[in-house]
Motif scaffolding. Structure first.
Motif, short mmCIF file in Angstrom:
data_model
loop_
_atom_site.label_atom_id
_atom_site.label_comp_id
_atom_site.label_asym_id
_atom_site.label_seq_id
_atom_site.Cartn_x
_atom_site.Cartn_y
_atom_site.Cartn_z
N ALA A 1 1.05 -0.86 -0.01
CA ALA A 1 -0.50 -0.05 -0.34
C ALA A 1 0.70 1.31 -0.14
O ALA A 1 0.57 2.08 -1.01
N PHE A 2 1.84 1.40 0.96
CA PHE A 2 2.95 2.43 0.86
C PHE A 2 2.99 2.09 -0.07
O PHE A 2 4.02 3.60 -1.10
N LYS A 3 4.59 1.77 -0.96
CA LYS A 3 4.34 1.61 -2.41
C LYS A 3 3.39 2.18 -3.68
O LYS A 3 4.24 2.85 -4.19
N ALA A 4 2.83 1.99 -3.75
CA ALA A 4 1.30 2.22 -4.15
C ALA A 4 1.26 4.06 -4.00
O ALA A 4 1.61 4.87 -5.21
N ILE A 5 0.80 4.25 -2.51
CA ILE A 5 0.83 5.89 -2.37
C ILE A 5 1.90 6.35 -3.31
O ILE A 5 1.64 7.71 -3.19
N LYS A 6 3.29 5.94 -2.66
CA LYS A 6 4.25 6.56 -2.92
C LYS A 6 4.48 6.64 -4.41
O LYS A 6 4.72 8.07 -4.61
N LEU A 7 4.45 5.88 -5.47
CA LEU A 7 4.27 5.61 -6.99
C LEU A 7 2.72 7.36 -7.39
O LEU A 7 3.40 7.10 -8.11
N ILE B 1 -4.63 11.87 -1.62
CA ILE B 1 -4.91 10.57 -0.97
C ILE B 1 -5.75 10.87 -0.12
O ILE B 1 -5.66 11.42 1.04
N SER B 2 -7.10 10.64 0.06
CA SER B 2 -7.91 11.26 1.71
C SER B 2 -7.38 9.97 2.55
O SER B 2 -6.69 8.53 2.67
N THR C 1 -7.31 4.84 6.47
CA THR C 1 -7.91 4.45 7.08
C THR C 1 -8.74 2.64 6.70
O THR C 1 -8.38 1.46 7.41
N GLU C 2 -9.02 2.76 5.45
CA GLU C 2 -9.86 1.52 4.69
C GLU C 2 -8.57 0.50 4.32
O GLU C 2 -9.10 -1.03 4.66
#
Length: 127
Positions: A74-80, A85-86, A91-92
């Protein structure tokens, strides 16, 4: 319930379910040998009872491992993605990543309960 299984990840939840089945099968086999009193070797029966506890401990660690892999992804996808992002999305993601850990802890709790009951039953028979 099936929704949790697939949200938690088919691979991790499947392996945890196999661990749960292992705990149940070994528990039934040991319980039959204890309560019917067909115990030939107490040390072997005690070793089989300890397999139940060990499988429960492994389930906790495997559940935590599944959560960490999910969070890492998840963190990798957020960084890329690098867009806003809400908080509800994050939280989900945390909620879903905890499913494997909770399932592992439930398996551990079940295995420790069974381990305790069977060990006490074996001690009563030995006396």
């Amino acid at each position: 319930m099936i929704e949790f299984f697939f949200n938690g990840g088919f691979v991790f939840m499947g392996i945890l379910t196999l661990i749960l089945l292992f705990v149940v099968i070994i528990s039934v086999i040991v319980a039959i040998s204890i309560f019917i009193q067909k115990i030939n070797n107490t040390d072997e029966t005690l070793r089989e009872i300890n397999y139940i506890r060990s499988a429960g401990i492994f389930a906790v660690f495997f559940g935590i491992f599944g959560q960490l892999i999910g969070l890492f992804s998840a963190f990798k996808a957020i960084k890329l993605d690098e867009v806003d992002i809400s908080y509800s999305f994050i939280t989900e993601g945390f909620r879903i990543s905890m499913i494997t850990t909770i399932y592992g802890i439930l398996i551990f709790s079940f295995s420790m309960l069974i381990w305790f009951v069977l060990k006490k039953a074996l001690e009563k028979i030995e006396l």
